[in-house]
Design an enzyme around this catalytic site. Sequence first.
Site, PDB file in Angstrom:
ATOM      1  N   GLU A 156       0.843  -1.198   0.000  1.00 47.21           N
ATOM      2  CA  GLU A 156       0.000   0.000   0.000  1.00 47.21           C
ATOM      3  C   GLU A 156       0.883   1.255   0.000  1.00 47.21           C
ATOM      4  O   GLU A 156       1.274   1.730   1.043  1.00 47.21           O
ATOM      5  CB  GLU A 156      -0.914  -0.015   1.234  1.00 47.21           C
ATOM      6  CG  GLU A 156      -1.864  -1.204   1.277  1.00 47.21           C
ATOM      7  CD  GLU A 156      -2.845  -1.112   2.443  1.00 47.21           C
ATOM      8  OE1 GLU A 156      -3.179   0.010   2.876  1.00 47.21           O
ATOM      9  OE2 GLU A 156      -3.279  -2.170   2.921  1.00 47.21           O
ATOM     10  N   PHE A 157       1.106   1.783  -1.201  1.00 48.61           N
ATOM     11  CA  PHE A 157       0.713   1.388  -2.543  1.00 48.61           C
ATOM     12  C   PHE A 157       1.879   1.670  -3.466  1.00 48.61           C
ATOM     13  O   PHE A 157       2.722   2.528  -3.159  1.00 48.61           O
ATOM     14  CB  PHE A 157      -0.503   2.193  -3.011  1.00 48.61           C
ATOM     15  CG  PHE A 157      -1.774   1.886  -2.278  1.00 48.61           C
ATOM     16  CD1 PHE A 157      -2.477   0.718  -2.565  1.00 48.61           C
ATOM     17  CD2 PHE A 157      -2.258   2.737  -1.296  1.00 48.61           C
ATOM     18  CE1 PHE A 157      -3.667   0.428  -1.903  1.00 48.61           C
ATOM     19  CE2 PHE A 157      -3.438   2.450  -0.621  1.00 48.61           C
ATOM     20  CZ  PHE A 157      -4.146   1.294  -0.916  1.00 48.61           C
TER      21      PHE A 157
END
Length: 388
Positions: A156-157
């Site tokens: 993420e991310f």
Amino acid sequence: MAAQNLIRFVVIIILRVFVKSSESISSDNLSPASPRRFPPYQGVRGAYWPSFTDFPAASIDTKYFTHIYYAFLLPDPQSYKINITELDQTKIPEFINGLRYKYPPVKTLFSIGGGGYDPNVFAAMAKTRRTRKVFISSTIQVARHYGFDGIDLDWEFPANKKDMANLALLYGEWYEALVLDAKIHRKPRLLLTSAVYYASLMVRLGDEPRLYPGEAIRKYLDWVSPMCYDYHGSSWENFTGANAALYDPNSNISTHYGIGSWIKSGVPPEKLVMGLPLYGRTWQLKDPNVHGIGAPAVGIGPGDDGTMDYNRIMEFNKKNDATILYDAVSVSYYSYAGDSWISYDDVGSIKKKLQFASSLALRGYFFWALGQDEDWTISRQGLKYFHK
């Protein structure tokens, strides 16, 4: 064969609709239908087990799930090998042994990363073939040593197009290594999955727009899991909003748009597992008399940093005699008491979201996270739509 032909027909119609729209996806194009017959592959009813909570793995009722994820293991920032901490040395056996003799049985995966982990470590690891190989080999060793059935990546991310290109290479090399490992050890191939942004195209404030590698996902992953929640929150917005809106007529911040974008990117529905939250988002209202979705807010509400687990929301509503309303536009619930305001999912909205997933013949769904439900009230809803 009739079920397979029906699925192909529905997918073709959906894709044709998406091709017509080059800029956005209309809310009329993916309207939920009645529940479908189950596809010829195993459906996924997944859930993440946070190892840092006090909810015992042995307390998981496996009749509601097919796959349980251990969350989280982390790679070492220098070597990129999976770091098994002292806590993990205790928690992983608790997880595996707590589920091993459960009936019905479930598959177990460990998830790498999570929202609190530095994404730059993943970016550095994915840059070269050598570092990717070290990381991949380490994940396989951990999975085989502890007896997991699969591996899940939660990066993420990826921050830019280069990260996304390297992610595609990682997926491909990982899959090839898993196939080789299965042949060498004469064991079933380990599952390979990935938790991803709710939409295939990431467009976030101040960031470079970047597209997930749909072709690599289609070829190499067993499934990908869009995280269809955290659309709005008091930590970054000064107005109330639906945590996991199925529809939003005013923006593309919705599950309907996100899942549609994944299908449009070339990821087939049978490789999509839709994320659902077992928690809500909370706000402090600016004016207690103005309390609809979009109402002005001045800060976070009750709970932990603007979030509250479903079981605690039920307690809050009862204790504070909260007003509870269902919003048919976003397909979500909200409650308010005084200046406290909470957006969450309850049985009614979860059912509609599961109907939506089933109508598109998605692979299934997952919940974040175990220990947040109340007597399996939400967890049991998926039994009607996704079978083992």
